[in-house]
Design an enzyme around this catalytic site. Sequence first.
Site, mmCIF file in Angstrom:
data_model
loop_
_atom_site.group_PDB
_atom_site.id
_atom_site.type_symbol
_atom_site.label_atom_id
_atom_site.label_comp_id
_atom_site.label_asym_id
_atom_site.label_seq_id
_atom_site.Cartn_x
_atom_site.Cartn_y
_atom_site.Cartn_z
ATOM 1 N NE ARG A 30 24.938 -9.546 12.978
ATOM 2 C CZ ARG A 30 23.666 -9.281 13.255
ATOM 3 N NH1 ARG A 30 23.323 -8.075 13.634
ATOM 4 N NH2 ARG A 30 22.747 -10.229 13.161
ATOM 5 C CG ASP A 52 19.644 -1.315 21.341
ATOM 6 O OD1 ASP A 52 19.099 -0.754 22.317
ATOM 7 O OD2 ASP A 52 19.110 -2.238 20.709
ATOM 8 N NE ARG A 129 14.101 -8.738 23.387
ATOM 9 C CZ ARG A 129 14.786 -7.884 22.633
ATOM 10 N NH1 ARG A 129 15.164 -6.724 23.129
ATOM 11 N NH2 ARG A 129 15.079 -8.188 21.391
ATOM 12 C CB SER A 178 15.962 -15.049 18.631
ATOM 13 O OG SER A 178 16.865 -14.013 18.330
ATOM 14 C CG ASP A 331 13.390 -5.850 12.911
ATOM 15 O OD1 ASP A 331 12.638 -6.670 13.482
ATOM 16 O OD2 ASP A 331 14.530 -5.572 13.307
ATOM 17 C CD GLU A 359 13.141 -4.192 19.855
ATOM 18 O OE1 GLU A 359 12.541 -5.149 19.297
ATOM 19 O OE2 GLU A 359 14.200 -3.710 19.419
ATOM 20 N NE ARG A 362 9.077 -4.889 17.169
ATOM 21 C CZ ARG A 362 10.295 -4.732 16.664
ATOM 22 N NH1 ARG A 362 10.717 -5.521 15.706
ATOM 23 N NH2 ARG A 362 11.090 -3.777 17.124
ATOM 24 N N PRO A 462 0.550 41.055 29.901
ATOM 25 C CG PRO A 462 -0.134 41.844 31.977
ATOM 26 C CD PRO A 462 -0.500 40.876 30.903
ATOM 27 C CB THR A 463 5.862 43.781 31.071
ATOM 28 O OG1 THR A 463 7.227 43.465 31.233
ATOM 29 C CG2 THR A 463 5.448 44.754 32.154
ATOM 30 C CB ALA A 464 6.731 41.166 35.007
ATOM 31 N N GLY A 466 4.756 36.373 33.565
ATOM 32 C CA GLY A 466 5.273 35.003 33.628
ATOM 33 C C GLY A 466 5.044 34.253 32.331
HETATM 34 O O1 DC Z 1 7.519 40.274 26.600
HETATM 35 P P1 DC Z 1 8.678 41.268 26.696
HETATM 36 O O2 DC Z 1 8.769 41.962 28.017
HETATM 37 O O3 DC Z 1 9.979 40.626 26.292
HETATM 38 O O4 DC Z 1 8.351 42.376 25.595
HETATM 39 C C1 DC Z 1 9.111 43.539 25.449
HETATM 40 C C2 DC Z 1 8.290 44.604 24.778
HETATM 41 O O5 DC Z 1 8.037 44.265 23.411
HETATM 42 C C3 DC Z 1 6.916 44.829 25.399
HETATM 43 O O6 DC Z 1 6.940 45.853 26.359
HETATM 44 C C4 DC Z 1 6.029 45.192 24.247
HETATM 45 C C5 DC Z 1 6.732 44.639 23.060
HETATM 46 N N1 DC Z 1 6.028 43.482 22.495
HETATM 47 C C6 DC Z 1 5.007 43.722 21.619
HETATM 48 O O7 DC Z 1 4.656 44.854 21.382
HETATM 49 N N2 DC Z 1 4.405 42.670 20.996
HETATM 50 C C7 DC Z 1 4.743 41.421 21.276
HETATM 51 N N3 DC Z 1 4.148 40.416 20.655
HETATM 52 C C8 DC Z 1 5.774 41.164 22.207
HETATM 53 C C9 DC Z 1 6.393 42.219 22.802
#
Ligand code: DC
Length: 677
Positions: A30, A52, A129, A178, A331, A359, A362, A462-464, A466
């Site tokens: 308003r 809105d 509406r 309304s 409301d 809306e 209700r 493990p590392t990498a 994903g």
């Molecule tokens: O997940 P990252 O690559 O960022 O981790 C780096 C290092 O940190 C890894 O090689 C081991 C350590 N790490 C650990 O000991 N415990 C965790 N919870 C996370 C990582």
Amino acid sequence: MFNTEFLDIPALDSANGTVSLPGSKSISNRVLLLAALSQGTTTIHDLLDSDDTRVMLAGLQQLGCRITPSNVAPGQPLQITGIDGFLPNNARGQLFLGNAGTAMRPLTAALAVLGGDFEMTGVPRMYERPIGDLVDALRQLGCAIDYLKDEGFPPLKIGQPDFSQLGDAPIQVRGDVSSQFLTSLLMALPLLATDRDITIEVVGELISKPYIHITLELLARFGIAVKNDNWQRFVIPAGSRYQSPGSIHVEADASSASYFIALGAITADATEQNSIKILGVGKDSIQGDIRFIEAAQAMGAQVESGPNWLQVSRGVWPLKAIDLDCNHIPDAAMTLGVMALYANGTTTLRNIASWRVKETDRIAAMAIELRKLGATVEEGADYIRITPPASKQAWKAASIHTYDDHRVAMCFSLAAFNPAKLPVRIEDPKCVAKTFPDYFEALFSLCETERERIPVICIDGPTASGKGTIAAEVAKALGYQLLDSGALYRITGLAASRAGLALDESSEETIAEMALEMPVRFDAQQRVWLGDEDISLAIRSEEAGMNASRVSALPAVRSALVDLQLAFQHLPGLVADGRDMGTVIFPHAPLKVYLWASAQCRAERRYKQLISKGISANISTLLADLEARDARDMNRATAPLKPAEDSLQLDSSQMTIEEVVAQVLSWWQERQLFGRA
Ligand code: DC
């Protein structure tokens, strides 16, 4: 804002603290329109930033109003220079007004009176509406409005009016569908009252008078003194002209306050002296929904109030069932519907026919969703009758459909206080953006629950492998916090090596002390800060990874980082990735995933990642480094990398990121009590 498909709220125990509420939607839109029609510049404080108000601001800009800044900025007033009752010559086009009734109806009336060529459009629900009664009233005046689709509903086409036949006869408008129709006329017709009185006559009983009260109060602030003849006739005096008040404050939304008043009444245990303090709206409010306080008190809430604050705590428990005519608080009354789940009998909310044209329908929506929770609900044309689940065992974990209706989403969040301690799923939580984009954040900031109820999803590997990417995607999909525990070891490694320390037992205690004191911060964009320095990139190098692996083998460093990691377990939940999330830090997590891929595959992924960033790399060196890190992480004495016994293992070698995320989310869904609607 939770921009997820659904938001799972764990069972909540209690609430305590202070909340500042966003500005009222009704007042914001308003004030925007009145400022836009006025002579002069208006500085608006505490304007609501919501879907809105955004469509309203965009519409007003299209009409030629100067607005700075062009959108609401937190804590900053907005200035709007009005058109002083006349549209600029070139004002024409299509105005998209989303599902904002508070923009569609008043703008239609104002533009139909001002004249101009406009198409008024919105989302499909807007086209369901009704607006016919307003159009009929405007046509009596000589306004040119056509329906572009269904008779009686938007979208509309507005053309040049012909006021030559305008006499002294009152303009008639229906008041029982309304109140926005009357509000729209009250705001548009001062533009015509330059040389004559204009009288509006309400046909049928006027519903939602409190909203008309807000309109009249605000018109007065902008120089228009409407004579109210017993809510049946309204006279806009000749010589009316919109004049900016200079500066104006928007009150916090009294309907939004209802969720926090209910929160105080439901959860804040008076013996613990818990209470909810609400800032921005209080007993001097011009909003009708402030009378929700009386209804909440009737159900047992204890409320104290000042001019612009409220403080609420639990009075009687269970709450008292009520039988209430809710016409004055349409409301906020939805909130009573959920409070009724905690009452000692059957609650009846009457005279709420207007719920059916909001809306969503209700009454139907509340009935369906309350039943999902285990309540017995009777619905009529203009009432709803709610009996709570008969016993603790009768409560059900429900996935609440929200019908693109902010109030359904907000009020059902309060079902998380159920005695059965079941979680509640709110579908499409972002629909709260209509009036209160940060509603769930505000709720969670006040609520407490047992730590074990805040779910944690662990993704170790493990590392990498994903896991970082997967964890971030899973957290995003669920609206959960994210803990990248590796980053904490990386930061520790970086800080220790910068300090010139040897990354081995000889410096163990010194590094552990550093780890305890590090001013680490993760921001909303997932950037990592050490004090004032953005170290997001610095900790991502291969060397930083290796240093992290070294410091992480030191038991004192690991224990120094435990509390920091546990502190990430906030509402509504957490996704944590690392090496020992499932084995050591969150041993009771309901889902533990051990994500891995062959060393060759991980080396190739890392290689591609580095090359894409323009960093030169060599696969065989990467493979050797990676195997060395795996070996150290797996063989160290404290918290070695290994799958938790109750983890689900996933070999991602042949899978895309999307497939892995989908697998983790599907494992998560399987563990939830509610089926997807
Ligand atoms: O997940 P990252 O690559 O960022 O981790 C780096 C290092 O940190 C890894 O090689 C081991 C350590 N790490 C650990 O000991 N415990 C965790 N919870 C996370 C990582």
